[in-house]
Design an enzyme around this catalytic site. Structure first.
Site, short mmCIF file in Angstrom:
data_model
loop_
_atom_site.label_atom_id
_atom_site.label_comp_id
_atom_site.label_asym_id
_atom_site.label_seq_id
_atom_site.Cartn_x
_atom_site.Cartn_y
_atom_site.Cartn_z
N ASP A 502 50.45 56.07 75.65
CA ASP A 502 51.14 55.80 74.82
C ASP A 502 52.12 56.91 75.21
O ASP A 502 52.11 58.54 75.77
CB ASP A 502 50.66 56.29 73.46
CG ASP A 502 52.35 55.71 72.14
OD1 ASP A 502 52.94 55.29 73.38
OD2 ASP A 502 51.87 55.54 71.31
N ASP A 572 56.19 47.07 69.24
CA ASP A 572 56.19 47.44 68.10
C ASP A 572 55.86 46.61 66.80
O ASP A 572 55.37 46.41 66.09
CB ASP A 572 56.50 48.83 67.48
CG ASP A 572 55.28 50.10 68.30
OD1 ASP A 572 54.66 49.98 68.61
OD2 ASP A 572 56.16 51.19 68.48
C1 GLA Z 1 53.41 53.97 69.42
C2 GLA Z 1 52.86 52.82 70.00
C3 GLA Z 1 52.21 52.38 68.44
C4 GLA Z 1 51.19 53.77 67.62
C5 GLA Z 1 52.50 55.00 67.95
C6 GLA Z 1 51.18 55.71 67.47
O1 GLA Z 1 55.00 54.08 68.05
O2 GLA Z 1 53.81 51.54 69.70
O3 GLA Z 1 51.08 51.50 69.07
O4 GLA Z 1 50.22 53.83 68.81
O5 GLA Z 1 52.67 55.61 69.10
O6 GLA Z 1 51.79 57.30 66.77
#
Ligand code: GLA
Length: 752
Positions: A502, A572
């Site tokens: 990430d 997301d």
């Molecule tokens: C980002 C990712 C999510 C999740 C969060 C965790 O927003 O896109 O899928 O993994 O971080 O903090």
């Protein structure tokens, strides 16, 4: 031979207004013709050494297109009037225009030498043509992500140009693919001079189109709304997109297309450009005084500088160019084929990915070993194949305000340790995956206490926090070694088979505590190269691990990342209806096989909408597929649907992963529905997916024409059991129920 070079002599009469004479002048030029499947691309090195663009479009049999070069129409040609070249420079179509010598359109290349001078003049000196495709190497740092092809798949032309004044050599690299309508470009700079030169701008490609009669397509958005397609006619002046955030960004994807005004999914011309790069980029179309269009694409020159000492090399990333004479759909399918076969690598390149369940939307930070095992237990009974432990397992992280950089297990949360948890999950017959955010550092972390200087920062200036974190200085190898070392320890401690990488904030106060002042502006790019270096180490050392990229959802859904990870978290936003637009826009350039897509709980956490579980499944199936919910707590009816959903995904995934995608509906134009198809390469089977956004009164079905089938073949419909010809299905269509909001239908068609 897909690339041909020939020496051509052409006679032009002098421009009469200037000379009032019938005098003829002869130009000797080298003409290069590149053929890629159904595409022809031609350029010429004029006698002056300037590189003129000649043609880019549908394949043309003629091997001499030099008649298109308009030297005789130009008042000041290089041969006739060496001194007054301004008009020539400002109007001639070029391949790789420089700044400062009379071409006032957007340049591809700009320098500043030690005297503070910025003009330069790259001219042809030599070329070579060879089979295959070279790698793009930034010496001492990393091999850049790029498409690959062997000697039977592509041919490459390298044209070397030199700026006599500075001694800078620019090698323009073109690769034409034999079986795809793809030409890639990149540029390698070598300082052959005796003094250092600042590279102020180095685009990866430039083309001067002879017309402005195009629409401009971009993929824009924001968090939870990535890659929304926008289309508008070109207008005078400059129109473009970029990123200045240090990543390719939620806001603009490094993709643009020029399409003819009449182009739709199935007809018309489309030129797609995509930069294989994950940092600041720049892509622009400029309509000039004579209604021509200059397209340039490359690393963003904004706040960029690269010091090139004598003997040093700079490698610009690859730009992919796709031409389609059969509409936007065909352009997309070419990108999909290219990326599936010539960019994505590793064990999962041609393999179905495990159906995963991710605990992020299920638990956020509120989980422990027992909770994860209870989710895994239930999930394994339903046929789900992998548990992914998301953010919150390391340091002392219980919210997003700490511990990034402390990549060791949070023992009081992961009771019994990581190996115990992974073993328990494995015992259930499931694989185990884990989340990292390797580029970040929390102010509240052991790492920051020890190495505050490792964060990107400008000394003496307040550091901007975003999500309560800073960005690590990945230009510094020591930082990369340390982070990778910690990751390795974790990966070696248990049977981890998947990583979600990430990246959850953009860069600010872009300064490095280790780079010298005259290299500080290199940090934007060095950062990206550093990320590539660690991803390269990771995928080399752990070839069996499935890597999924992510950046606050889909802020780094780009071709650079696809080189390391065969899939990327698309957004997301997991709402099935929002996903129609997001996945539709993403599919303009990137294949469904790469789109991370999960079924989540309702009401949806991002938009608060409730949609049927079946619809959520059908939308996520057109991606990597998985679940992002607390399977122990969702309604029983939904849970009971999972085994059948899993089987359906397994059945259709080979087709979705490898077939040709056809977009039928367009949610951007008609908010009421969307539909798409996947058709096997041999046309033996097809899958049709339809999603109704809002139900309509008066009629309960909609007639929809299918695409991509063999018109002469007969197909059996899984919905009706009836057999119809491909011709009937494509020309007359099928009736699809549109009763109810957010409903969906999938139908498979099998050739008999
Ligand atoms: C980002 C990712 C999510 C999740 C969060 C965790 O927003 O896109 O899928 O993994 O971080 O903090």
């Amino acid at each position: 031979m897909s690339i041909k070079e020939q020496s051509i002599k052409k006679e032009y009469s002098q421009y009469r207004w200037q000379t009032n004479s019938d005098e003829i002048f002869t130009e000797e030029m080298k003409l290069f013709t590149l053929n890629a499947k159904d595409t022809t691309y031609a350029l010429a090195a004029l006698e002056s050494g300037h590189l003129a663009h000649v043609y880019y479009g549908k394949h043309i049999e003629d091997d001499d297109l030099s008649y298109l070069i308009r030297l005789g129409e130009n008042p000041y040609t290089p041969k006739v009037n060496k001194r007054d070249m301004g008009t020539f420079m400002d109007t001639t179509p070029f391949e790789y225009p420089c700044h400062g010598i009379g071409d006032y359109r957007e340049p591809c290349f700009m320098i500043m030498d030690e005297d503070g001078m910025s003009s330069c003049d790259l001219r042809y000196v030599s070329h070579k043509i060879y089979k295959g495709k070279p790698q793009i190497v930034q010496p001492d740092i990393v091999t850049l992500p790029a498409t690959f092809a062997d000697e039977n798949e592509a041919e490459t032309l390298e044209i070397t140009c030199v700026d006599k004044h500075s001694g800078i050599e620019a090698v323009l690299i073109y690769t034409a693919f034999n079986d795809l309508d793809v030409i890639t470009r990149s540029v390698r700079l070598v300082n052959k001079g005796e003094r250092a030169v600042n590279i102020r701008r180095v685009m990866s490609m430039g083309i001067d189109f002879d017309s402005d009669q195009y629409d401009f397509i971009t993929l824009n958005g924001s968090w939870a709304r990535e890659r929304i397609m926008e289309r508008s006619p070109l207008h005078h002046g400059k129109q473009g997109i970029d990123s200045v955030k240090g990543e390719s960004s939620h806001q603009n994807n490094p993709f643009i297309a020029l399409v003819s005004h009449n182009a739709d999914e199935d007809m018309g011309e489309a030129y797609g450009f995509n930069l294989v790069y994950s940092g600041n980029f720049f892509a622009q179309a400029e309509v000039t005084q004579h209604k021509k269009t200059r397209v340039v694409m490359g690393i963003n020159h904004f706040d960029f500088n690269w010091l090139l000492e004598p003997g040093e090399v700079f490698a610009a990333p690859e730009a992919v160019m796709v031409y389609s004479s059969q509409g936007i759909g065909n352009m997309s399918r070419t990108f999909h084929d290219l990326y599936r076969q010539h960019l994505i690598r590793g064990e999962y390149k041609d393999k179905r990915r495990p159906i995963l369940i991710n605990n992020w939307e299920a638990t956020y930070f509120n989980f422990d070993t027992d909770k994860l095992i209870s989710i895994a237990k239930q999930a394994s009974e339903l046929g789900i194949e992998m548990l992914v432990m998301d953010d919150g397992w390391f340091g002392h992280r219980d919210s997003d305000n700490s511990s990034l950089g402390d990549w060791f297990v949070y023992e009081s949360k992961i009771k019994g340790g990581l190996k115990y948890l992974v073993d328990e999950v494995n015992k259930l017959g499931m694989k185990f995956g884990i989340w990292f955010e390797p580029e970040m550092i929390s102010p509240d972390s052991e790492l920051f206490k020890k190495h505050p200087e490792w964060a990107i920062q400008i000394q003496g200036m307040d550091m901007t926090q975003s999500r309560e974190q800073y960005v690590l200085d990945y230009s510094n190898k020591e930082v990369r070694d340390c982070i990778y070392g910690m990751m390795k320890k974790i990966l070696d401690s248990a049977n981890i088979e998947y990583i979600k990488w990430d990246m959850n904030r953009q860069l600010t106060e872009v300064g490095s505590t280790t780079l010298p002042a005259n290299r500080q502006r290199e940090l934007w790019h060095r950062y990206v190269l550093g990320v590539y270096d660690v991803m390269n180490r990771l995928t080399t050392d752990y070839p069996h691990i499935l890597l999924e990229n992510c950046s606050g959802g889909g802020a780094r859904f780009d071709a650079g990342m696809l080189y390391y990870s065969p899939q990327i978290w698309t957004s997301d936003d997991t709402d099935a209806i929002e996903r129609l637009k997001i996945q539709h826009g993403t599919s303009i350039c990137y294949p469904a096989s790469a789109m991370g897509a999960h079924v989540s709980d309702c009401p949806n956490h991002t938009v608060g909408r409730s949609t049927p579980f079946a619809t959520r499944g059908h939308v996520a199936m057109v991606g990597t597929f998985g679940y992002e919910l607390d399977v122990t707590r969702i309604p029983e009816n939904d849970r009971n649907m999972i085994p059948a959903q899993v089987e359906e995904f397994k059945k259709y995934n080979p087709l979705i992963r490898t077939g040709d995608q056809y977009r039928i509906g367009n949610v951007f134009e008609d908010n009421m529905w969307d539909a798409w198809m996947f058709v096997a390469k041999d046309k033996s089977e097809a899958l049709f997916t339809f999603v109704q956004v809002l139900g309509r009164p008066n009629y309960r079905s909609r007639r929809i024409k299918l695409k991509g089938l063999d018109p002469d073949a007969k197909y059996l419909s899984s919905a009706t059991g009836e057999v119809h010809s491909g011709s009937a299905l494509m020309n007359a269509g099928i009736n699809v129920s549109v009763h109810g909001d957010f409903t969906s239908t999938i139908i498979s068609f099998t050739r008999i």
